[in-house]
Write an enzyme that holds these catalytic residues in place. Structure first.
Site, short mmCIF file in Angstrom:
data_model
loop_
_atom_site.label_atom_id
_atom_site.label_comp_id
_atom_site.label_asym_id
_atom_site.label_seq_id
_atom_site.Cartn_x
_atom_site.Cartn_y
_atom_site.Cartn_z
N ASN A 165 0.85 -1.20 0.00
CA ASN A 165 0.00 0.00 0.00
C ASN A 165 0.88 1.24 0.00
O ASN A 165 2.10 1.14 0.06
CB ASN A 165 -0.95 -0.03 1.20
CG ASN A 165 -0.19 -0.13 2.50
OD1 ASN A 165 0.55 0.76 2.87
ND2 ASN A 165 -0.35 -1.25 3.20
N ASP A 177 -4.61 -6.27 5.24
CA ASP A 177 -5.66 -7.09 5.83
C ASP A 177 -5.61 -8.52 5.30
O ASP A 177 -6.03 -9.45 5.97
CB ASP A 177 -7.04 -6.48 5.54
CG ASP A 177 -7.21 -5.18 6.31
OD1 ASP A 177 -6.68 -5.10 7.43
OD2 ASP A 177 -7.84 -4.25 5.79
N LYS A 236 8.77 -17.52 -10.22
CA LYS A 236 8.05 -16.42 -10.87
C LYS A 236 6.87 -17.00 -11.67
O LYS A 236 7.05 -17.94 -12.44
CB LYS A 236 9.00 -15.67 -11.80
CG LYS A 236 8.35 -14.47 -12.44
CD LYS A 236 9.30 -13.77 -13.40
CE LYS A 236 8.51 -12.74 -14.18
NZ LYS A 236 9.22 -12.30 -15.36
N PHE A 250 -4.01 3.22 14.78
CA PHE A 250 -4.25 4.24 13.77
C PHE A 250 -5.44 3.82 12.92
O PHE A 250 -5.71 2.62 12.77
CB PHE A 250 -3.02 4.44 12.88
CG PHE A 250 -2.13 5.55 13.36
CD1 PHE A 250 -1.36 5.39 14.50
CD2 PHE A 250 -2.09 6.76 12.68
CE1 PHE A 250 -0.55 6.41 14.96
CE2 PHE A 250 -1.29 7.79 13.13
CZ PHE A 250 -0.52 7.63 14.26
N LYS A 280 -14.16 1.57 15.13
CA LYS A 280 -12.90 0.81 15.19
C LYS A 280 -12.34 0.75 16.61
O LYS A 280 -11.88 -0.30 17.05
CB LYS A 280 -11.89 1.46 14.24
CG LYS A 280 -10.73 0.54 13.92
CD LYS A 280 -10.02 0.94 12.66
CE LYS A 280 -10.83 0.63 11.42
NZ LYS A 280 -10.15 1.01 10.19
N LYS A 311 -11.63 -2.82 18.26
CA LYS A 311 -10.24 -3.24 18.52
C LYS A 311 -9.94 -3.27 20.01
O LYS A 311 -9.14 -4.06 20.47
CB LYS A 311 -9.26 -2.30 17.83
CG LYS A 311 -9.46 -2.20 16.32
CD LYS A 311 -8.27 -2.71 15.56
CE LYS A 311 -8.43 -2.47 14.08
NZ LYS A 311 -7.49 -3.22 13.27
O1 C5P Z 1 -8.54 -2.58 10.75
P1 C5P Z 1 -7.70 -1.47 10.22
O2 C5P Z 1 -6.63 -1.93 9.30
O3 C5P Z 1 -8.47 -0.35 9.64
O4 C5P Z 1 -7.01 -0.86 11.55
C1 C5P Z 1 -5.92 -0.04 11.53
C2 C5P Z 1 -5.08 -0.22 12.77
O5 C5P Z 1 -4.95 -1.60 13.06
C3 C5P Z 1 -3.67 0.31 12.62
O6 C5P Z 1 -3.23 0.70 13.89
C4 C5P Z 1 -2.92 -0.90 12.11
O7 C5P Z 1 -1.55 -0.81 12.40
C5 C5P Z 1 -3.61 -2.04 12.85
N1 C5P Z 1 -3.71 -3.31 12.14
C6 C5P Z 1 -3.14 -4.44 12.68
N2 C5P Z 1 -3.25 -5.65 12.05
C7 C5P Z 1 -3.92 -5.76 10.90
C8 C5P Z 1 -4.51 -4.63 10.33
C9 C5P Z 1 -4.38 -3.42 10.96
O8 C5P Z 1 -2.51 -4.32 13.73
N3 C5P Z 1 -3.99 -6.91 10.32
#
Ligand code: C5P
Length: 397
Positions: A204, A270, A280, A325, A339, A343
Site C-alpha cells: 500500500n 488485511d 516467478k 491508527f 474501530k 479493537k
Molecule cells: O482494521 P484497520 O486496518 O483499519 O485498523 C488499523 C489499525 O490496526 C492500525 O493501527 C494498524 O496498524 C492495525 N492493524 C493491525 N493488524 C492488521 C490490520 C491493521 O494491527 N492486520
C-alpha cells in the site's frame, strides 16, 4: 538552566552567522559550556576572536588541527550533549544529508549521535529548490524553519534565520524536557509487503513517515524506542526491519511484554496471498488469473485482547498503553468510533487519507485522537513531528 550541559554550535557560511554571537551569549548566560565549530566559509562572516571571547573556548575550523590523541570530530561529538547548526546553508544541509564529511563541521555532524537542531537560512529561491527540500527531509533532526521577510540578498520571501530566542528555547526543550524518560515505547510504521512470487507483491502507499516522526519524537522526549518498520531506516535507536504482516506480528509480540506503550502506525495488509509461488508466475494464455487471499491476523486487536486477558478488568493497569491508527477515505469519525470499540485499544488516531495535503506520503497530517472513554480531540494540520509531539502530550498528559 543549562549548567552541566555542553552545546556544540556549528556555524556555516551565511550572512546570518553574525546573529549566532547573540545565541552563544544566551547559552553562556544559562551556564552552558559552549563549543564552536565553523566551516571555513563561516569565517568570512564572523571572526574567530569574537566567537572565542563569547564562548570562552577555542574555535575549531580546521579538520586536521589535532590537539590531542583523539581525532577532533570524534572528540567534539563525544563531548557535546546537543549540536546546533545555525545558520545552516543549503550547501551544508545537502552535504550532511548525503553523508559528506569534507570539513570539520560536516564530519562532526556525521559522527554525532545525540539531538541536532538545524536552523536553515538562505535566499528564498534556494529554500524552495526541491533538491534542498529533499535533502532537508532526509535529516532526522529538529528543523527550525526560516522566517519570511526581507532577506539580506534584497529579496522578500522565506529564508531568514528564525529568531535566536526560538533556537535557544528549542535547545532548552531538547536538553531538559524528557517526560518519557524511563518508558519503553514500541512503534510500527510503513505498509506491509505481501509476496505473490519472488518478484511481485501486494502493498500500500504508506510512507512510514508518521511512525518515524513518532519514534524520533519519543526518542527526543527521553523514551527508549523500538521502531518496527517495513522501510529502510537508519537511526541510533532500535530499528527492526520487517516485511509482511506475519513478520510484523511476531516482532511486535516479542516486544509487547516489556513495553510501556505500543503505537501501531503501520498500514498492515488485511489479506495476504494464500500460496506464495516459489517461482516467478508465468504469463498464460488466459485473460484473467485469480489470486486467493487469506485474512492476516489483526495484530492490534490481538494485543488488546492479550492485555485484557492477562489482567482482570478490576486490576487493569494503565500500561502498556495501546494506540492504533485508523486511515479512512470516507466517514472518518464514524469509522474511527466503530474501530476503537472493535479493537479495544486505549487510543485511536484517525486520519483522512482522501486528502492530498495530509496523510499518506505527505510530511503533514491532521488527525483526531479518540480515547476509549469516548473523548475526542482534533489536532489541526501541522508537520508530522509537531503532530507526534501533540499525540504524546494527549496520551501521556
Ligand atoms: O482494521 P484497520 O486496518 O483499519 O485498523 C488499523 C489499525 O490496526 C492500525 O493501527 C494498524 O496498524 C492495525 N492493524 C493491525 N493488524 C492488521 C490490520 C491493521 O494491527 N492486520
Amino acid at each position: 538552566m543549562l549548567s552541566g550541559k555542553t552545546i556544540l554550535v556549528g556555524i556555516t557560511g551565511g550572512i546570518a552567522a553574525y546573529k549566532i554571537c547573540g545565541l552563544i551569549r544566551m547559552y553562556k548566560r544559562a551556564n552552558a559550556n559552549v563549543l564552536v565549530v565553523c566551516t571555513p566559509n563561516a569565517m568570512n562572516f564572523v571572526t574567530r576572536l569574537t566567537l572565542q571571547n563569547l564562548s570562552q573556548n577555542e574555535v575549531a575550523v580546521e579538520e586536521f588541527d589535532v590537539k590531542d590523541f583523539k581525532p577532533e570530530h570524534i572528540s567534539y561529538a563525544d563531548q557535546a550533549d546537543i549540536m546546533v547548526i545555525a545558520p545552516a546553508t543549503a550547501n551544508t544541509i545537502s552535504k550532511i544529508a548525503q553523508g559528506i564529511c569534507d570539513n570539520l563541521l560536516t564530519s562532526i555532524a556525521c559522527a554525532f549521535t545525540k539531538p541536532v537542531i538545524v536552523a536553515p537560512a538562505m535566499n528564498c529561491n534556494m529554500w524552495e529548490n526541491p533538491i534542498l527540500q529533499e535533502n532537508l527531509n532526509k535529516l532526522h533532526y529538529e528543523i527550525l524553519e526560516p522566517d519570511s521577510g526581507y532577506l539580506a540578498c534584497g529579496y522578500e520571501g522565506k529564508g531568514r534565520l528564525c529568531s535566536i530566542e526560538k533556537i535557544f528555547d528549542k535547545t532548552v526543550e531538547l536538553l531538559t524536557y524528557k517526560p518519557l524518560s524511563g518508558k519503553k515505547i514500541v512503534i510500527t510504521s510503513g505498509g506491509t509487503i505481501e509476496d505473490i512470487d519472488p518478484v511481485r507483491y501486494i502493498s500500500n502507499y504508506s510512507s512510514g513517515k508518521m511512525g518515524l516522526a513518532l519514534a524520533d519524537t519519543a526518542k527526543n522526549l527521553g523514551a527508549e524506542v523500538t521502531l518496527i518498520t517495513t522501510k529502510n531506516v537508519s537511526r541510533k535507536y532500535n530499528v527492526i526491519k520487517v516485511k509482511s504482516a506475519l513478520d510484523m506480528k511476531s516482532a511486535v509480540e516479542k516486544e509487547f511484554e516489556n513495553s510501556d506503550c505500543i503505537i501501531m502506525a503501520a498500514a498492515v495488509a488485511d489479506y495476504r496471498v494464500k500460496e506464495i509461488s516459489p517461482q516467478k508466475m508465468k504469463k498464460t494464455s488466459e485473460d484473467e488469473v485469480t489470486l486467493t487471499l487469506v485474512k492476516n491476523p489483526d495484530i492490534l486487536k490481538n494485543l488488546c485482547s492479550k492485555k485484557k486477558k492477562s489482567c482482570p478488568p478490576a486490576l487493569l493497569p494503565s500500561e502498556p498503553l495501546i494506540v492504533g491508527f485508523c486511515a479512512e477515505s470516507e466517514n472518518l469519525i464514524e469509522n474511527a468510533k466503530e474501530k476503537i470499540r472493535k479493537k479495544g485499544c486505549d487510543f485511536l488516531i484517525a486520519n483522512d487519507i482522501s486528502r492530498k495535503d495530509i496523510g499518506f506520503s505527505s510530511d503533514y497530517n491532521e488527525v483526531t485522537i479518540l480515547d476509549k472513554n469516548g473523548g475526542m480531540k482534533k489536532l489541526e494540520r501541522a508537520d508530522k513531528m509537531t503532530i507526534a509531539k501533540q499525540i504524546f502530550k494527549e496520551i501521556y498528559g
